[in-house]
Motif scaffolding. Sequence first.
Motif, short mmCIF file in Angstrom:
data_model
loop_
_atom_site.label_atom_id
_atom_site.label_comp_id
_atom_site.label_asym_id
_atom_site.label_seq_id
_atom_site.Cartn_x
_atom_site.Cartn_y
_atom_site.Cartn_z
N SER A 1 47.48 40.21 38.28
CA SER A 1 46.88 38.96 37.85
C SER A 1 46.93 37.91 38.97
O SER A 1 45.97 37.16 39.20
CB SER A 1 47.59 38.44 36.60
N LEU A 2 48.07 37.88 39.67
CA LEU A 2 48.21 36.96 40.80
C LEU A 2 47.19 37.27 41.89
O LEU A 2 46.58 36.36 42.47
CB LEU A 2 49.62 37.07 41.40
N ARG B 1 44.27 38.62 41.61
CA ARG B 1 42.94 38.15 41.17
C ARG B 1 42.81 36.65 41.36
O ARG B 1 41.80 36.15 41.87
CB ARG B 1 42.71 38.51 39.71
N SER B 2 43.85 35.93 40.96
CA SER B 2 43.83 34.47 41.06
C SER B 2 43.75 34.01 42.52
O SER B 2 42.93 33.15 42.88
CB SER B 2 45.08 33.89 40.40
N TYR B 3 44.58 34.61 43.37
CA TYR B 3 44.59 34.19 44.77
C TYR B 3 43.34 34.65 45.50
O TYR B 3 42.90 34.00 46.45
CB TYR B 3 45.86 34.71 45.46
N ARG C 1 40.94 31.96 44.86
CA ARG C 1 41.30 30.75 45.62
C ARG C 1 40.97 30.91 47.11
O ARG C 1 40.50 29.98 47.76
CB ARG C 1 42.78 30.44 45.44
N ASN D 1 38.61 27.38 42.45
CA ASN D 1 39.83 26.86 41.81
C ASN D 1 40.96 26.62 42.82
O ASN D 1 42.14 26.73 42.47
CB ASN D 1 40.32 27.82 40.71
N ASN D 2 40.61 26.32 44.04
CA ASN D 2 41.63 26.07 45.06
C ASN D 2 41.90 24.58 45.14
O ASN D 2 41.46 23.89 46.06
CB ASN D 2 41.15 26.61 46.42
#
Length: 333
Positions: free
Chosen positions: A300-301, A303-305, A308, A313-314
């Motif tokens: 999940s991290l 995907r998020s990073y 970003r 979403n950064n």
Amino acid sequence: MSYAELLKDLKARKFAPLYLLQGEESYYIDLVSDYMEKHILSDAEKGFNQTVFYGKDTDMLQIVSAAKRYPMMSDHQLILVKEAQTIKKWDELIAYAENPLRSTLLVFCHKYGALDKRLKVSKAIIKHGVVLESKKLYDDKVPAWVNDYLSDRGYRTDPKTCALISEYLGNNLEKIANELDKLLLNYPPGTPIGMKEVAGNIGISKDFNVFELTAALGKRDAFKANRIINYFAANPKDHPHVVVMGALAGYFTKILIYHSLKDRSRQHVASALKVNPFFVGEYQQAASNYPPPKVWEIISLLRSYDMRLKGVNNTGNTGQEELMKELVFRVLN
């Protein structure tokens, strides 16, 4: 027909009147066409009996007209049609393909795709000639290809080196072959080709690369992982975040697959993860350090990073280098 089978027939001078070399992987198409151009006819025969067309500069009627000629002072004439994927009106080949001249070797080099097998012209070529399907190699098959390439030329190597070359050079066989050929110029046959040789000639660092990073993370070696990610941050052009993120995603996905396996024998794990058995121990250790809930959190991290790093979403416009350092810290903690 496979590349090896086709080349064996050509070397034995078992010829067909029609050849269609096609597919996404241009490497084998070039190898076969280059061999035919150099070895089918003698130097004396080539002047009258070897013709090279380029698809963008010709048409099918011109090609067929040339194919109907008889050879001069030779048993065969060779007609190579390069960039055949740009040719239009393939239906104009049908009549000739259904009754080709046996003394002509008509070769179409159709890169980056294939003719529709349902077409009448395709069926005629298949019936009266030879078709080579040159498919892209899956990423997990590239390390074995690298090993075979080096072995065929009299060099020894190891799974980690092959995997590293594959990770950095991708699955473009022509590019890999070119880089390996340049490397081998510096070493006589019989020389072991390892990380040191690759680092000195292909430009991949022996100590600071994605495999060392994933190995450090798998062992939860925070000191080494941070050293590597700091090196990446200082050399972003050599270590683009796209490559690093892809390697991390692949690595932790394999750890998740490992957790799902009931049969954890060495060979079964290697098959399920699509890795060399040499690496199974590393994944076993990583799985013991990262239980399934933590692996899901890491994926999940990632995907998020990844979003970003692409500017989505950064908040705060954090730089790519800082984002990668932050990601490694959160993976380890």
